[in-house]
Write a protein that holds these residues in place. Structure first.
Motif, PDB file in Angstrom:
ATOM      1  N   PHE A 360     -39.171 -11.646  14.509  1.00  0.00           N
ATOM      2  CA  PHE A 360     -37.801 -11.611  15.287  1.00  0.00           C
ATOM      3  C   PHE A 360     -37.018 -12.541  14.977  1.00  0.00           C
ATOM      4  O   PHE A 360     -35.641 -12.117  14.818  1.00  0.00           O
ATOM      5  CB  PHE A 360     -38.435 -11.739  16.815  1.00  0.00           C
ATOM      6  CG  PHE A 360     -37.146 -11.731  17.784  1.00  0.00           C
ATOM      7  CD1 PHE A 360     -36.510 -10.471  17.848  1.00  0.00           C
ATOM      8  CD2 PHE A 360     -36.562 -12.824  18.330  1.00  0.00           C
ATOM      9  CE1 PHE A 360     -35.417 -10.490  18.681  1.00  0.00           C
ATOM     10  CE2 PHE A 360     -35.641 -12.556  19.296  1.00  0.00           C
ATOM     11  CZ  PHE A 360     -34.963 -11.469  19.220  1.00  0.00           C
ATOM     12  N   PRO A 364     -34.610  -9.312  13.615  1.00  0.00           N
ATOM     13  CA  PRO A 364     -34.808  -8.704  15.034  1.00  0.00           C
ATOM     14  C   PRO A 364     -34.902  -7.031  14.854  1.00  0.00           C
ATOM     15  O   PRO A 364     -35.588  -6.399  15.693  1.00  0.00           O
ATOM     16  CB  PRO A 364     -34.089  -9.339  15.950  1.00  0.00           C
ATOM     17  CG  PRO A 364     -32.781  -9.649  14.985  1.00  0.00           C
ATOM     18  CD  PRO A 364     -33.519 -10.318  13.510  1.00  0.00           C
ATOM     19  N   ASP A 365     -33.981  -6.773  14.282  1.00  0.00           N
ATOM     20  CA  ASP A 365     -33.834  -5.171  14.097  1.00  0.00           C
ATOM     21  C   ASP A 365     -34.995  -4.751  13.486  1.00  0.00           C
ATOM     22  O   ASP A 365     -35.432  -3.285  13.800  1.00  0.00           O
ATOM     23  CB  ASP A 365     -32.603  -4.782  13.220  1.00  0.00           C
ATOM     24  CG  ASP A 365     -32.587  -5.520  11.852  1.00  0.00           C
ATOM     25  OD1 ASP A 365     -33.168  -6.588  11.592  1.00  0.00           O
ATOM     26  OD2 ASP A 365     -31.901  -4.837  10.912  1.00  0.00           O
ATOM     27  N   VAL A 368     -38.321  -5.061  16.416  1.00  0.00           N
ATOM     28  CA  VAL A 368     -38.312  -4.296  17.846  1.00  0.00           C
ATOM     29  C   VAL A 368     -39.063  -2.840  17.272  1.00  0.00           C
ATOM     30  O   VAL A 368     -39.376  -2.115  18.114  1.00  0.00           O
ATOM     31  CB  VAL A 368     -36.896  -4.255  18.402  1.00  0.00           C
ATOM     32  CG1 VAL A 368     -36.607  -5.524  18.942  1.00  0.00           C
ATOM     33  CG2 VAL A 368     -35.890  -3.813  17.283  1.00  0.00           C
ATOM     34  N   ILE A 387     -38.324  -9.185  24.465  1.00  0.00           N
ATOM     35  CA  ILE A 387     -37.529  -9.252  22.907  1.00  0.00           C
ATOM     36  C   ILE A 387     -36.275  -8.879  23.405  1.00  0.00           C
ATOM     37  O   ILE A 387     -35.215  -9.361  22.876  1.00  0.00           O
ATOM     38  CB  ILE A 387     -38.337  -8.359  22.110  1.00  0.00           C
ATOM     39  CG1 ILE A 387     -39.709  -8.932  21.718  1.00  0.00           C
ATOM     40  CG2 ILE A 387     -37.522  -8.334  20.818  1.00  0.00           C
ATOM     41  CD1 ILE A 387     -39.659 -10.360  20.878  1.00  0.00           C
ATOM     42  N   TRP A 391     -32.662 -10.751  22.331  1.00  0.00           N
ATOM     43  CA  TRP A 391     -31.763 -10.114  21.504  1.00  0.00           C
ATOM     44  C   TRP A 391     -30.485 -10.205  21.866  1.00  0.00           C
ATOM     45  O   TRP A 391     -29.353 -10.348  21.244  1.00  0.00           O
ATOM     46  CB  TRP A 391     -32.389  -9.070  20.771  1.00  0.00           C
ATOM     47  CG  TRP A 391     -31.809  -8.506  19.477  1.00  0.00           C
ATOM     48  CD1 TRP A 391     -30.784  -9.372  18.737  1.00  0.00           C
ATOM     49  CD2 TRP A 391     -31.764  -7.266  18.880  1.00  0.00           C
ATOM     50  NE1 TRP A 391     -30.367  -8.606  17.571  1.00  0.00           N
ATOM     51  CE2 TRP A 391     -31.231  -7.468  17.605  1.00  0.00           C
ATOM     52  CE3 TRP A 391     -32.589  -6.180  19.144  1.00  0.00           C
ATOM     53  CZ2 TRP A 391     -30.892  -6.410  16.604  1.00  0.00           C
ATOM     54  CZ3 TRP A 391     -32.435  -5.052  18.119  1.00  0.00           C
ATOM     55  CH2 TRP A 391     -31.578  -5.185  17.234  1.00  0.00           C
ATOM     56  N   ARG A 394     -28.823 -13.311  22.133  1.00  0.00           N
ATOM     57  CA  ARG A 394     -28.449 -13.784  20.760  1.00  0.00           C
ATOM     58  C   ARG A 394     -27.479 -13.044  20.129  1.00  0.00           C
ATOM     59  O   ARG A 394     -26.502 -13.704  19.446  1.00  0.00           O
ATOM     60  CB  ARG A 394     -29.777 -13.669  20.082  1.00  0.00           C
ATOM     61  CG  ARG A 394     -29.779 -14.341  18.600  1.00  0.00           C
ATOM     62  CD  ARG A 394     -31.322 -14.198  17.983  1.00  0.00           C
ATOM     63  NE  ARG A 394     -31.139 -13.999  16.590  1.00  0.00           N
ATOM     64  CZ  ARG A 394     -32.216 -13.941  15.753  1.00  0.00           C
ATOM     65  NH1 ARG A 394     -33.438 -14.005  16.544  1.00  0.00           N
ATOM     66  NH2 ARG A 394     -32.296 -13.721  14.528  1.00  0.00           N
ATOM     67  N   ASP A 395     -27.357 -11.670  20.117  1.00  0.00           N
ATOM     68  CA  ASP A 395     -26.465 -10.854  19.475  1.00  0.00           C
ATOM     69  C   ASP A 395     -26.259  -9.563  20.191  1.00  0.00           C
ATOM     70  O   ASP A 395     -26.775  -8.723  19.925  1.00  0.00           O
ATOM     71  CB  ASP A 395     -27.113 -10.566  18.156  1.00  0.00           C
ATOM     72  CG  ASP A 395     -26.084  -9.845  17.058  1.00  0.00           C
ATOM     73  OD1 ASP A 395     -25.044  -9.543  17.712  1.00  0.00           O
ATOM     74  OD2 ASP A 395     -25.910  -9.896  15.859  1.00  0.00           O
ATOM     75  N   ALA A 399     -27.668  -5.637  19.277  1.00  0.00           N
ATOM     76  CA  ALA A 399     -28.701  -5.344  20.269  1.00  0.00           C
ATOM     77  C   ALA A 399     -28.545  -4.175  21.011  1.00  0.00           C
ATOM     78  O   ALA A 399     -29.264  -2.889  21.291  1.00  0.00           O
ATOM     79  CB  ALA A 399     -29.258  -6.426  21.049  1.00  0.00           C
TER      80      ALA A 399
END
Length: 428
Positions: A360, A364-365, A368, A387, A391, A394-395, A399
């Motif tokens: 992650f 991350p993309d 998930v 998760i 996310w 964070r972004d 997300a």
């Protein structure tokens, strides 16, 4: 160097290693570290040692110090003055040597006032080694007096188990008798004083130390005693430690011992440790095989992967895959994902969950997308929640875009929509 000095130096090693038998060594000034506890709380002192020092204890300590300052002998006053002088030495090597020399000159009658004065100045992390040496030396001279003082003036296990360790190294029968006589059996409670006894005899008589360990009921205390004994067994060699763990009759204790032995040996000899776990299937093997393979991957990726592929289908192979994938994910998440896809027959919820956690941070993309491969609906929803929440913080844009295109379970969709609305409101 005399055996007496070696014993005192050993006390430094034990104290500096992070409370081998005492628990965490962090406490506010004036208090000892709590054994097996994150802190101390005022209250009655019990054999479990969970309570801190009370105001009455502090008052008695103050009285003891006042007595030491009053009609104390000239020799006693000199000992206290010398101790205060040593407290000003800043060079750690010079201070340790001087402290050892000083302790060897203390008269048995002076220990109580010296210990009281030392404790009154505050037991910080950096001074715990000196405190341990002081208690160890006192136990060599008069263990009963030292234990009586510790019982009255300290609120946790550290002092008494340090004293018991020293006493047991020279007179194990007497120390064991004290430990048993000063413990009241309670349901589910192990005798905390056996921790010190086991620590004291572990090097000279590991068989007896092991027997005492196996006599303890399943408890936090037994776990601490196992931690105290294990380094001495490992000192005999990895094979000896493995055989010892395999010989334990109590399965719950055996699983704990196997896990700890595997943790200790994984980095030194991952191949042998993996085989050790294969020979002993069960909870410990399921829990630690991935760590062994991860350690192996750090040393020899090709050998670790080959070992995984040679295992027959089953729990061991799946747990090995988890370790291989975890290691890959930390370096190259896409390569780890490709490896998982190629070996999907061995993957389970735990494998995918660990892959998500390990990948992650970098991707991350990608991470998930693998939550959806988990077959346990409840675990899957919980993983999505944790998760995706992270996310979004964070972004948010990345997300949100992924969430909008994903076919998420309805409960998850509702949850993340609420989180997105809340975050948007905070940004307005």
């Amino acid at each position: 160097m005399s055996s007496r000095n070696l014993t005192l130096i050993g006390a430094v090693v034990v104290a500096s290693a992070g409370a081998f038998f005492a628990g965490r060594m962090t406490a506010p000034s004036g208090n000892e570290p709590a054994s097996g506890s994150a802190g101390t709380m005022p209250g009655k002192v019990s054999s479990r040692g969970g309570a801190g020092e009370s105001s009455e204890t502090a008052r008695r300590d103050g009285a003891a110090r006042d007595a030491a300052k009053g009609p104390a002998s000239a020799r006693g006053e000199k000992a206290l003055a010398k101790m205060q002088e040593l407290m000003l030495v800043t060079d750690p090597m010079e201070r340790s040597k001087a402290w050892l020399d000083y302790i060897n000159t203390i008269d048995p009658a002076e220990f109580e006032s010296v210990v009281a004065s030392f404790r009154s100045s505050g037991l910080t992390d950096t001074r715990m080694a000196e405190y341990s040496m002081l208690l160890t030396a006192w136990a060599k001279k008069d263990p009963m007096q030292a234990l009586a003082y510790a019982d009255e003036h300290t609120g946790n296990r550290f002092a008494r188990n340090t004293i018991l360790t020293s006493w047991a190294s020279s007179d194990p029968d007497a120390a064991l008798r004290w430990a048993r006589e000063h413990h009241e059996d309670e349901d589910g409670e192990g005798n905390p004083w056996l921790i010190g006894v086991i620590q004291g005899i572990a090097a000279s008589d590991p068989a007896r130390a092991s027997q005492l360990l196996t006599e303890m009921p399943f408890s936090e205390e037994r776990g601490e005693a196992l931690a105290a004994l294990l380094p001495h067994l490992l000192a005999q060699g990895g094979d000896a430690a493995q055989k010892w763990a395999e010989s334990i009759a109590d399965d719950q204790l055996k699983q704990g011992a196997i896990a700890r032995v595997a943790d200790a040996l994984a980095a030194k000899d991952p191949a042998s440790t993996a085989e050790f776990l294969i020979r002993n299937p069960g909870e410990a093997a399921n829990r630690t095989m991935d760590d062994v393979l991860t350690a192996w991957m750090e040393q020899d990726k090709g050998a670790a992967v080959a070992y995984y592929k040679a295992l027959p289908a089953g729990d061991a192979r799946t747990n090995a895959l988890r370790g291989v994938a975890n290691s890959m994910a930390m370096e190259n998440p896409q390569a780890a994902a490709d490896f998982l896809d190629a070996n999907a027959a061995d993957a389970n919820n735990g494998v995918y969950q660990q892959f998500v956690w390990h990948s992650f941070g970098e991707a991350p993309d990608l991470a998930v997308n693998y939550i959806g491969k988990m077959t346990n609906a409840r675990e899957q929803e919980r993983m999505y929640g944790r998760i995706l929440d992270g996310w979004l913080r964070r972004d948010f844009n990345a997300a949100s875009k992924w969430i909008g295109s994903a076919n998420l379970p309805q409960p998850v969709q509702e949850r993340v929509q609420r989180r997105m609305q809340e975050q948007q409101q905070r940004q307005q």
